[in-house]
Write a protein that holds these residues in place. Structure first.
Motif, PDB file in Angstrom:
ATOM      1  N   PHE A 164     -48.764 -10.269  -0.260  1.00 24.00           N
ATOM      2  CA  PHE A 164     -49.359 -10.711  -1.524  1.00 24.00           C
ATOM      3  C   PHE A 164     -50.162 -12.000  -1.337  1.00 24.00           C
ATOM      4  CE2 PHE A 164     -48.784 -12.593  -5.894  1.00 24.00           C
ATOM      5  CZ  PHE A 164     -49.703 -11.757  -6.499  1.00 24.00           C
ATOM      6  N   ILE A 165     -49.659 -12.907  -0.488  1.00 27.63           N
ATOM      7  CA  ILE A 165     -50.396 -14.143  -0.212  1.00 27.63           C
ATOM      8  C   ILE A 165     -51.688 -13.839   0.526  1.00 27.63           C
ATOM      9  CG2 ILE A 165     -50.342 -16.269   1.165  1.00 27.63           C
ATOM     10  CD1 ILE A 165     -47.440 -16.581   0.377  1.00 27.63           C
ATOM     11  N   PHE A 166     -51.650 -12.923   1.485  1.00 26.07           N
ATOM     12  CA  PHE A 166     -52.871 -12.561   2.207  1.00 26.07           C
ATOM     13  C   PHE A 166     -53.910 -11.916   1.293  1.00 26.07           C
ATOM     14  CE2 PHE A 166     -50.386 -12.587   6.301  1.00 26.07           C
ATOM     15  CZ  PHE A 166     -51.051 -13.684   6.812  1.00 26.07           C
ATOM     16  N   ILE A 167     -53.453 -11.074   0.387  1.00 27.03           N
ATOM     17  CA  ILE A 167     -54.377 -10.450  -0.572  1.00 27.03           C
ATOM     18  C   ILE A 167     -54.971 -11.497  -1.502  1.00 27.03           C
ATOM     19  CG2 ILE A 167     -54.483  -8.856  -2.531  1.00 27.03           C
ATOM     20  CD1 ILE A 167     -52.418  -7.131  -1.016  1.00 27.03           C
ATOM     21  N   ILE A 184     -59.998 -16.248 -11.902  1.00 29.00           N
ATOM     22  CA  ILE A 184     -58.921 -15.263 -11.770  1.00 29.00           C
ATOM     23  C   ILE A 184     -58.211 -15.412 -10.426  1.00 29.00           C
ATOM     24  CG2 ILE A 184     -58.402 -12.786 -11.642  1.00 29.00           C
ATOM     25  CD1 ILE A 184     -60.737 -12.340 -13.547  1.00 29.00           C
ATOM     26  N   SER A 185     -58.971 -15.658  -9.375  1.00 29.80           N
ATOM     27  CA  SER A 185     -58.380 -15.684  -8.042  1.00 29.80           C
ATOM     28  C   SER A 185     -57.556 -16.939  -7.777  1.00 29.80           C
ATOM     29  CB  SER A 185     -59.464 -15.563  -6.980  1.00 29.80           C
ATOM     30  OG  SER A 185     -60.296 -16.693  -6.981  1.00 29.80           O
ATOM     31  N   THR A 186     -57.931 -18.061  -8.347  1.00 27.24           N
ATOM     32  CA  THR A 186     -57.192 -19.298  -8.091  1.00 27.24           C
ATOM     33  C   THR A 186     -55.764 -19.254  -8.660  1.00 27.24           C
ATOM     34  OG1 THR A 186     -59.280 -20.508  -8.054  1.00 27.24           O
ATOM     35  CG2 THR A 186     -57.272 -21.795  -8.315  1.00 27.24           C
ATOM     36  N   LEU A 197     -53.618 -16.943  -6.410  1.00 27.89           N
ATOM     37  CA  LEU A 197     -53.211 -17.579  -5.161  1.00 27.89           C
ATOM     38  C   LEU A 197     -52.110 -18.604  -5.409  1.00 27.89           C
ATOM     39  CD1 LEU A 197     -53.710 -17.887  -2.127  1.00 27.89           C
ATOM     40  CD2 LEU A 197     -55.389 -19.640  -2.673  1.00 27.89           C
ATOM     41  N   PHE A 198     -52.241 -19.398  -6.456  1.00 31.01           N
ATOM     42  CA  PHE A 198     -51.217 -20.400  -6.775  1.00 31.01           C
ATOM     43  C   PHE A 198     -49.874 -19.745  -7.065  1.00 31.01           C
ATOM     44  CE2 PHE A 198     -48.925 -22.839 -10.010  1.00 31.01           C
ATOM     45  CZ  PHE A 198     -48.663 -23.984  -9.276  1.00 31.01           C
ATOM     46  N   VAL A 199     -49.877 -18.697  -7.866  1.00 32.43           N
ATOM     47  CA  VAL A 199     -48.629 -18.025  -8.228  1.00 32.43           C
ATOM     48  C   VAL A 199     -47.999 -17.365  -7.007  1.00 32.43           C
ATOM     49  CG1 VAL A 199     -47.704 -16.071  -9.544  1.00 32.43           C
ATOM     50  CG2 VAL A 199     -49.194 -17.724 -10.647  1.00 32.43           C
ATOM     51  N   ILE A 215     -48.239 -18.285  -3.828  1.00 31.93           N
ATOM     52  CA  ILE A 215     -47.646 -19.318  -2.973  1.00 31.93           C
ATOM     53  C   ILE A 215     -46.406 -19.914  -3.634  1.00 31.93           C
ATOM     54  CG2 ILE A 215     -48.043 -21.590  -1.947  1.00 31.93           C
ATOM     55  CD1 ILE A 215     -50.940 -20.720  -1.505  1.00 31.93           C
ATOM     56  N   PHE A 216     -46.463 -20.121  -4.949  1.00 31.83           N
ATOM     57  CA  PHE A 216     -45.310 -20.662  -5.675  1.00 31.83           C
ATOM     58  C   PHE A 216     -44.104 -19.735  -5.580  1.00 31.83           C
ATOM     59  CE2 PHE A 216     -42.865 -21.121  -9.616  1.00 31.83           C
ATOM     60  CZ  PHE A 216     -42.507 -22.464  -9.503  1.00 31.83           C
ATOM     61  N   ILE A 217     -44.299 -18.443  -5.765  1.00 27.02           N
ATOM     62  CA  ILE A 217     -43.192 -17.487  -5.680  1.00 27.02           C
ATOM     63  C   ILE A 217     -42.624 -17.444  -4.269  1.00 27.02           C
ATOM     64  CG2 ILE A 217     -42.632 -15.020  -5.804  1.00 27.02           C
ATOM     65  CD1 ILE A 217     -44.518 -14.848  -8.180  1.00 27.02           C
ATOM     66  N   PHE A 218     -43.492 -17.516  -3.270  1.00 33.79           N
ATOM     67  CA  PHE A 218     -43.042 -17.496  -1.880  1.00 33.79           C
ATOM     68  C   PHE A 218     -42.187 -18.728  -1.563  1.00 33.79           C
ATOM     69  CE2 PHE A 218     -43.834 -18.367   2.674  1.00 33.79           C
ATOM     70  CZ  PHE A 218     -43.236 -17.228   3.187  1.00 33.79           C
ATOM     71  N   ILE A 219     -42.631 -19.905  -1.984  1.00 34.42           N
ATOM     72  CA  ILE A 219     -41.859 -21.121  -1.733  1.00 34.42           C
ATOM     73  C   ILE A 219     -40.561 -21.107  -2.526  1.00 34.42           C
ATOM     74  CG2 ILE A 219     -41.855 -23.631  -2.075  1.00 34.42           C
ATOM     75  CD1 ILE A 219     -44.815 -23.579  -1.319  1.00 34.42           C
ATOM     76  N   PHE A 220     -40.600 -20.609  -3.751  1.00 37.08           N
ATOM     77  CA  PHE A 220     -39.386 -20.494  -4.562  1.00 37.08           C
ATOM     78  C   PHE A 220     -38.387 -19.547  -3.906  1.00 37.08           C
ATOM     79  CE2 PHE A 220     -36.911 -18.700  -8.086  1.00 37.08           C
ATOM     80  CZ  PHE A 220     -36.411 -19.870  -8.642  1.00 37.08           C
ATOM     81  N   TYR A 221     -38.875 -18.454  -3.332  1.00 32.61           N
ATOM     82  CA  TYR A 221     -38.005 -17.490  -2.662  1.00 32.61           C
ATOM     83  C   TYR A 221     -37.376 -18.101  -1.403  1.00 32.61           C
ATOM     84  CZ  TYR A 221     -36.603 -13.382  -0.012  1.00 32.61           C
ATOM     85  OH  TYR A 221     -35.891 -12.472   0.717  1.00 32.61           O
ATOM     86  N   LEU A 222     -38.162 -18.865  -0.646  1.00 39.67           N
ATOM     87  CA  LEU A 222     -37.623 -19.485   0.560  1.00 39.67           C
ATOM     88  C   LEU A 222     -36.626 -20.589   0.239  1.00 39.67           C
ATOM     89  CD1 LEU A 222     -40.711 -19.813   2.906  1.00 39.67           C
ATOM     90  CD2 LEU A 222     -38.844 -18.165   3.026  1.00 39.67           C
ATOM     91  N   ASN A 223     -36.804 -21.264  -0.881  1.00 39.50           N
ATOM     92  CA  ASN A 223     -35.936 -22.371  -1.253  1.00 39.50           C
ATOM     93  C   ASN A 223     -34.661 -21.903  -1.953  1.00 39.50           C
ATOM     94  OD1 ASN A 223     -35.299 -25.075  -1.379  1.00 39.50           O
ATOM     95  ND2 ASN A 223     -36.235 -25.351  -3.384  1.00 39.50           N
ATOM     96  N   ASP A 224     -34.620 -20.678  -2.395  1.00 42.50           N
ATOM     97  CA  ASP A 224     -33.485 -20.159  -3.139  1.00 42.50           C
ATOM     98  C   ASP A 224     -32.378 -19.760  -2.156  1.00 42.50           C
ATOM     99  OD1 ASP A 224     -32.054 -19.336  -5.393  1.00 42.50           O
ATOM    100  OD2 ASP A 224     -32.717 -17.265  -5.113  1.00 42.50           O
ATOM    101  N   ARG A 225     -31.493 -20.705  -1.898  1.00 39.50           N
ATOM    102  CA  ARG A 225     -30.377 -20.447  -0.983  1.00 39.50           C
ATOM    103  C   ARG A 225     -29.115 -20.210  -1.791  1.00 39.50           C
ATOM    104  NH1 ARG A 225     -30.727 -25.802   1.837  1.00 39.50           N
ATOM    105  NH2 ARG A 225     -32.903 -26.062   1.395  1.00 39.50           N
ATOM    106  N   LYS A 226     -28.193 -19.560  -1.149  1.00 44.36           N
ATOM    107  CA  LYS A 226     -26.891 -19.378  -1.793  1.00 44.36           C
ATOM    108  C   LYS A 226     -26.119 -20.677  -1.626  1.00 44.36           C
ATOM    109  CE  LYS A 226     -26.724 -14.476  -1.124  1.00 44.36           C
ATOM    110  NZ  LYS A 226     -26.067 -13.331  -0.519  1.00 44.36           N
TER     111      LYS A 226
END
Length: 57
Positions: free
Chosen positions: A12-15, A32-34, A37-39, A41-52
């Motif tokens: 999704f980030i590459f697209i 539309i594209s900006t 891209l922001f969303v 990257i934000f979702i990706f960082i949120f997913y990586l930061n979401d630890r148990k």
């Protein structure tokens, strides 16, 4: 199965980045594209930061 969402988010980030490049070439709307891209990257960082985490009793 744990890597499947990670692969989807990276794709999704590459697209979104490709759409951003097209927007800079004035082929796709920049307004539309900006946010896309922001969303992405934000979702990706949120997913990586979401630890148990242990939240207490």
């Amino acid at each position: 199965m744990r890597k499947f969402p990670f692969v989807i988010m990276v794709l999704f980030i590459f697209i979104a980045f490709f759409l951003q490049i097209l927007a800079l070439l004035k082929i796709f709307p920049l307004l539309i594209s900006t946010p896309i891209l922001f969303v992405s990257i934000f979702i990706f960082i949120f997913y990586l930061n979401d630890r148990k985490r242990f939240r207490g009793f």
